[in-house]
Design a protein around this motif. Structure first.
Motif: not given
Length: 347
Positions: A306-328
């Motif tokens: 998630i930290y690397s996704a914030i630095l790279d402005r990688d929206y898909d990875l940031l959203q996917g990681a947050v949604v995945f972890m929130a679901g878990v």
């Protein structure tokens, strides 16, 4: 035929037959209600994450255009690339396009990592799971045992020495504890690795590789455990103080029950529902703490992803990681709540 004769509808069916109003039906309805509530929270997290990530300054395409890799692209090619990456139009249209893909089971594609988001998450999740599962016995068992000892003799030697130390640990944010452990055991007294999940050249045999992975995980596990230890220490201490006044504990002591049996079979078993209820709340804190711990130790888990996704402005990875972890987290929270309620009803 006498119209005044009573019909079947005039006689209420006993609740023993219908099951309506029975404790089992009430518990099942409460369980389903808890699941629906968490599902609504999950939907809200998805929409909020999709909107907030697009409100941040810059995006993945701007980061790419700022490098030497994209200097030869023309205006038309940039626009086409923008549409392909789902960055065209306003925020509402981008969010709607993302939700449509998500409903189809597509978490997206990370261009900086050149891999599907789901594949990246499945690669990082075992490392995060290793840290959390390794830290849980430390703060659950260690905190409960120390709390029982302190609660049995309030003002005793254990209570006087351990309580101030745990109070100090409770005041430390997770990243501060991680930095202190890194300084002490990685730099001042370099006995453990300071970063990564494996040595640069892992051992060829399975046992050697497992030892290397464990050595790299010790400091991040301790950082996580220290953050949560205080919660279970104070919980066990307070519950033990209350249990000491209960009749079954007084009778057990009067019958000469051995101290170890009193701790394990009487006090320890009575603490399980309370500890499970606290664990349900702790799961959220663990996920947020592991984010900072993995950054400090450069550990390749979901927090570092998630930290690397914030630095790279990688929206898909940031959203996917947050949604995945929130679901878990929400699913685990629901399961732990149901289990703790079941144990509490059994007494």
């Amino acid at each position: 035929m006498d119209n005044a004769s009573p019909s079947l509808l005039d006689h209420p069916v006993p609740t023993e037959i219908t099951g309506a109003g029975s404790p089992a039906v009430g518990r099942f309805a409460g369980l389903i209600g808890g699941f629906v509530l968490r599902l609504l929270i999950f939907c809200f997290v998805i929409v909020l994450c999709a909107m907030l990530s697009r409100m941040m300054p810059g995006d993945t395409l701007q980061v790419m255009l700022s490098t030497d890799l994209a200097r030869g692209l023309g205006t038309g090619e940039v626009q086409q690339l923008q549409e392909t990456m789902g960055l065209g139009g306003g925020i509402a249209s981008q969010v709607w396009a993302y939700l449509s893909r998500l409903l189809a089971g597509d978490l997206g594609y990370s261009i900086p990592h050149a891999a599907p988001v789901l594949q990246l998450l499945l690669t990082a999740l075992p490392w995060t799971g290793l840290l959390i599962l390794g830290a849980m016995p430390v703060f659950l068992i260690g905190g409960a045992l120390a709390g029982i000892e302190a609660g049995q003799l309030p003002g005793g030697s254990v209570d006087r020495w351990v309580t101030p130390v745990v109070t100090m640990l409770a005041s430390l944010p997770p990243f501060t504890g991680a930095v202190l452990l890194l300084l002490v055991f990685g730099i001042l007294w370099p006995v453990l690795p300071t970063g990564g999940a494996e040595p640069l050249f892992p051992a060829m045999d399975q046992l050697g590789r497992a030892v290397g992975v464990l050595r790299h995980a010790i400091l991040p596990m301790l950082a996580l455990a220290l953050h949560e230890l205080a919660r279970f220490y104070f919980l066990a201490r307070a519950e033990t103080l209350n249990l000491a006044q209960r009749d079954f504990i007084v009778n057990a002591r009067a019958r000469g029950i051995s101290p170890w049996r009193l701790r394990w079979a009487y006090i320890g078993r009575s603490l399980i529902p309370a500890c499970l209820s606290r664990l349900s709340d702790t799961l959220t804190g663990l996920v947020s703490a592991v984010f900072f711990v993995e950054i400090v130790f450069s550990y390749p888990g979901t927090g570092y992803l998630i930290y690397s996704a914030i630095l790279d402005r990688d929206y898909d990875l940031l959203q996917g990681a947050v949604v995945f972890m929130a679901g878990v987290v929400l699913l685990m929270n629901w399961l732990v709540d149901g289990l703790s309620g079941h144990l509490a009803r059994r007494g």
